[in-house]
Structures are given as C-alpha cells and as structure tokens.
Design a protein around this motif. Structure first.
Motif, PDB file in Angstrom:
ATOM      1  N   ARG A 135       0.850  -1.195   0.000  1.00 17.71           N
ATOM      2  CA  ARG A 135       0.000   0.000   0.000  1.00 17.71           C
ATOM      3  C   ARG A 135       0.887   1.246   0.000  1.00 17.71           C
ATOM      4  O   ARG A 135       1.984   1.229   0.560  1.00 17.71           O
ATOM      5  N   PRO A 136       0.419   2.343  -0.583  1.00 20.19           N
ATOM      6  CA  PRO A 136       1.211   3.582  -0.529  1.00 20.19           C
ATOM      7  C   PRO A 136       1.455   4.008   0.907  1.00 20.19           C
ATOM      8  O   PRO A 136       0.556   3.914   1.760  1.00 20.19           O
ATOM      9  N   ALA A 137       2.665   4.477   1.188  1.00 18.38           N
ATOM     10  CA  ALA A 137       2.998   4.912   2.553  1.00 18.38           C
ATOM     11  C   ALA A 137       2.065   6.021   3.019  1.00 18.38           C
ATOM     12  O   ALA A 137       1.703   6.097   4.204  1.00 18.38           O
ATOM     13  N   SER A 138       1.648   6.892   2.112  1.00 15.29           N
ATOM     14  CA  SER A 138       0.745   7.984   2.490  1.00 15.29           C
ATOM     15  C   SER A 138      -0.606   7.439   2.965  1.00 15.29           C
ATOM     16  O   SER A 138      -1.222   7.991   3.883  1.00 15.29           O
ATOM     17  N   GLU A 139      -1.072   6.339   2.355  1.00 15.67           N
ATOM     18  CA  GLU A 139      -2.327   5.716   2.783  1.00 15.67           C
ATOM     19  C   GLU A 139      -2.177   5.097   4.170  1.00 15.67           C
ATOM     20  O   GLU A 139      -3.086   5.178   5.008  1.00 15.67           O
ATOM     21  N   LEU A 192       7.751   2.980   3.829  1.00 18.07           N
ATOM     22  CA  LEU A 192       7.539   1.762   4.601  1.00 18.07           C
ATOM     23  C   LEU A 192       8.827   0.972   4.741  1.00 18.07           C
ATOM     24  O   LEU A 192       9.730   1.066   3.907  1.00 18.07           O
ATOM     25  N   ARG A 193       8.897   0.188   5.784  1.00 19.69           N
ATOM     26  CA  ARG A 193      10.015  -0.720   5.972  1.00 19.69           C
ATOM     27  C   ARG A 193      10.115  -1.679   4.794  1.00 19.69           C
ATOM     28  O   ARG A 193       9.134  -1.879   4.051  1.00 19.69           O
ATOM     29  N   PRO A 194      11.274  -2.317   4.617  1.00 19.44           N
ATOM     30  CA  PRO A 194      11.413  -3.296   3.530  1.00 19.44           C
ATOM     31  C   PRO A 194      10.359  -4.394   3.639  1.00 19.44           C
ATOM     32  O   PRO A 194       9.930  -4.775   4.740  1.00 19.44           O
TER      33      PRO A 194
END
Length: 370
Positions: free
Chosen positions: A187-191, A304-306
C-alpha cells in the motif's frame, strides 16, 4: 456457459466426459494462475492464447467463478487442501492460457514454479507445476500433491516455526507460509499514514470513554483533523456517538496495538514490535501521531520498511494468532502471548499486506482467518 468454457473461453475446452481421444502429439491446453505481482517471462516453447492481470475488469469475476468451481467439486466438503487451493485462487494476480507440447512440459513446470502458479486443464483438473493433481474434476486429489509457495515464504515459515517452538499449542508444520515478497502488493505509505492518524483518534477516544472521562472528539478535531477525515464508517459511528458505549470504547482502546504496527511499518518514533505480551506505549504513540498530524511534509517523505521485515512480522503474527485462538477454544491462556495484542497486530498486518483479503480491501472489511 459452463465454468470450463468461462475459464478457457467460449468453445476452447469441454468437460472431461466430452473430450474426445486426442492424438499423442496433441498439445496440452493449459491455464496458469500465478500469485506473483509480475508474471515471469514465458520462457518455454508454447503458443500463447491469452494473458491478463487484475487490471482486466473481468478478472475478479473470473477468479470468483474459478473459486466456486473448486469449492463445488465432489461432495463439496472443505478439506485442508481444498481450502488452501481456494486461498491460492484469492491471491492470483496473473493468468495465462497457452498450449504446450508433451516434450516441453518440464520447461513449463519450471516456469510455473517460478510464477507460483497452479494449472487448470481441459479435463477439469487443477494441477501443480509438476502436473500432480491437486483436484480432479470429481473432487478427488493426489495425496502427495502439494500447492506451490514462493521459496522465500517457505524459508520465512521455517524461521517462524523455530521461533515458536516452545509455545503450546504448537502451530502445525503443514500450516502454509504467508506471502512471498513477489506476492506482496505494498500500500502507498501515504495511505498507511492516513490510517495511522485515524487509528490514534479511535484509540484515544476509546481510552477516554472507557475510563469514564468522556468524549475527546472536539480536541481531536482540532489537533488531528486529517485523522478525523480518514475515519472509516464504523469508526465514525463510534467516535461521533452522542452516548458512546463504554464496552465498545474499551475494545476500541486496543486499537493502540494496530496503530503500533502501522507506525512501526512507517518507522515512526515510539513504535516497536516487541514481545507479543507487551502493550504498546500508548502515550508515546499518541504524541508521535499528534505531532505527525501537523507535519505537512510527512506524507511526501513517508516510506515503509522493507517488504522482508513486514512479511516476517506477518508470518509470525499469523501463527501467534493461531496459537491464541486454539488456546481460547480450550479456555486456556498462553504465556508470552496476549490475545488482544496478537489479534490487533494480525488485523493491521493483514490490511497492510492484503493477506487473506482481496486487493484494496477496506479497513472495516479486513479479515483475519487463522
């Protein structure tokens, strides 16, 4: 049109009883269902008929029909193999149909293993890349047939099982792995950040109402408007209730644990996935998220983390949830695992990764089967 015709295309295949004997050199008609986001190149001799992915508007209905076919074969009983085949179909992201000659089946099998694909044949059988029968048209299966899983997912499962070796009940070795990196659609980090901002509203409100201190809606609107705007319908109904239910509020206060997962995935300060019997630092998380709500630049730089780290947490938490669920059925507790913490972590991780849920599943609709 029957299910076989819908799967292969009008007139492309018939049920086994209607298939006439073919010459020995007649090529195999194969439909491959791959769970990886990116389908590997079809690097074996074949004649391509069609390929598509989830961007095809008809793909979702097609997969739903295929799942119904699998669940309806034979006596329709839900065996372990049938259940996990159904779950494979739910994770499918690419489909390819092609013909392939007998001599090229080994090369096709090598490709299907790399694609993490199951194969559907015109006789109604579903097979492994090695052509072992996972399910025949009458519902029977080869007892030695095993569903494919990405190698990294299998390795991750082995590490998880080793880490949980001392727990009772012990997760079964046959419990499948979670997702492989190639299956994970991030998922997009912004979401994820928006969802975390909403969760701190829910958790703070739940904590306050549960403690008999009343609603904090007015303060949250002022200090975290982005979080209020990102609330789900169920969260909105709770947080805006004229007379909040204290029991529901106590349950919502556990959302700190789900928030902790998302904040950890975003590498935000104060978030740590420690032992699953240690509650998250609610005060630190609240402070971090309320500061984030006023950092206009954060959505643009959030990351996000890996995938490997997130999927490691998913595989471990899923099996921890299995342990506490089994223990609850027998009315016992498990030392080292808090059931509420584990369940909230599992919920957040399933939403984050799409595990056991269709792509893009909303937070309120997220499922956490064990």
């Amino acid at each position: 049109m029957g299910i076989l015709s819908r799967i292969f295309g009008r007139g492309a295949a018939k049920p086994a009883m209607e298939v006439e004997a073919e010459a020995d050199d007649e090529p195999w008609l194969v439909n491959a269902y791959a769970t990886l986001r990116e389908l590997p190149p079809l690097d074996f001799p074949h004649q391509l008929i069609n390929r598509r992915d989830l961007s095809d508007p008809e793909m979702a209905g097609h997969l739903e029909g295929f799942a119904g076919y699998v669940l309806g074969r034979g006596d329709g009983r839900m065996t372990a193999l049938r259940y996990h085949l159904w779950r494979h179909i739910q994770r499918v992201r690419n489909q390819a149909s092609f013909t392939v000659a007998d001599d090229d089946l080994p090369a096709m099998g090598n490709w299907a293993r790399r694609a993490n694909a199951v194969l559907f044949l015109p006789d109604g059988s579903v097979c492994t890349p090695e052509m072992d029968v996972l399910m025949a048209a009458d519902g029977d299966a080869d007892v030695d047939a095993a569903l494919p899983y990405p190698p990294d997912a299998l390795e991750r499962r082995a590490r998880t099982l080793a880490a949980l070796d001392g727990f009772t009940p012990k997760p079964p070795g046959g419990m499948p792995p979670a997702l492989g990196v190639g299956e994970y659609a991030q998922r997009p980090a912004s979401e994820v950040l928006q969802r975390a901002l909403a969760l701190v509203c829910v958790a703070v409100q739940g904590e306050s109402v549960g403690a008999g201190q009343g609603s904090l809606l007015a303060q949250l609107r002022e200090r975290n408007p982005a979080g209020i705007a990102a609330l789900t319908p169920k969260e909105t109904a709770f947080i805006k209730a004229a007379e909040p239910d204290r029991e529901a509020a106590m349950a919502m206060s556990w959302r700190y644990e789900a928030l902790n997962v998302l904040a950890w995935a975003l590498s935000l300060e104060g978030a740590e996935l420690g032992p699953a019997d240690r509650p998250a630092d609610a005060a630190a998380l609240s402070q971090t998220m309320l500061e984030a709500a006023h950092d206009d630049a954060l959505p643009g730089r959030a990351s996000l983390r890996p995938a490997e780290a997130i999927l490691e947490a998913l595989d471990l938490t899923w099996r921890q949830h299995w342990i506490v669920s089994q223990a609850q059925q027998s009315g016992t507790a498990v030392a080292g695992l808090n059931a509420d913490i584990v369940m909230e972590r599992h919920f957040a991780l399933n939403w984050l990764t799409g595990f056991h849920n269709p792509p893009g599943t909303a937070w309120d609709d997220t499922d956490t089967p064990t």
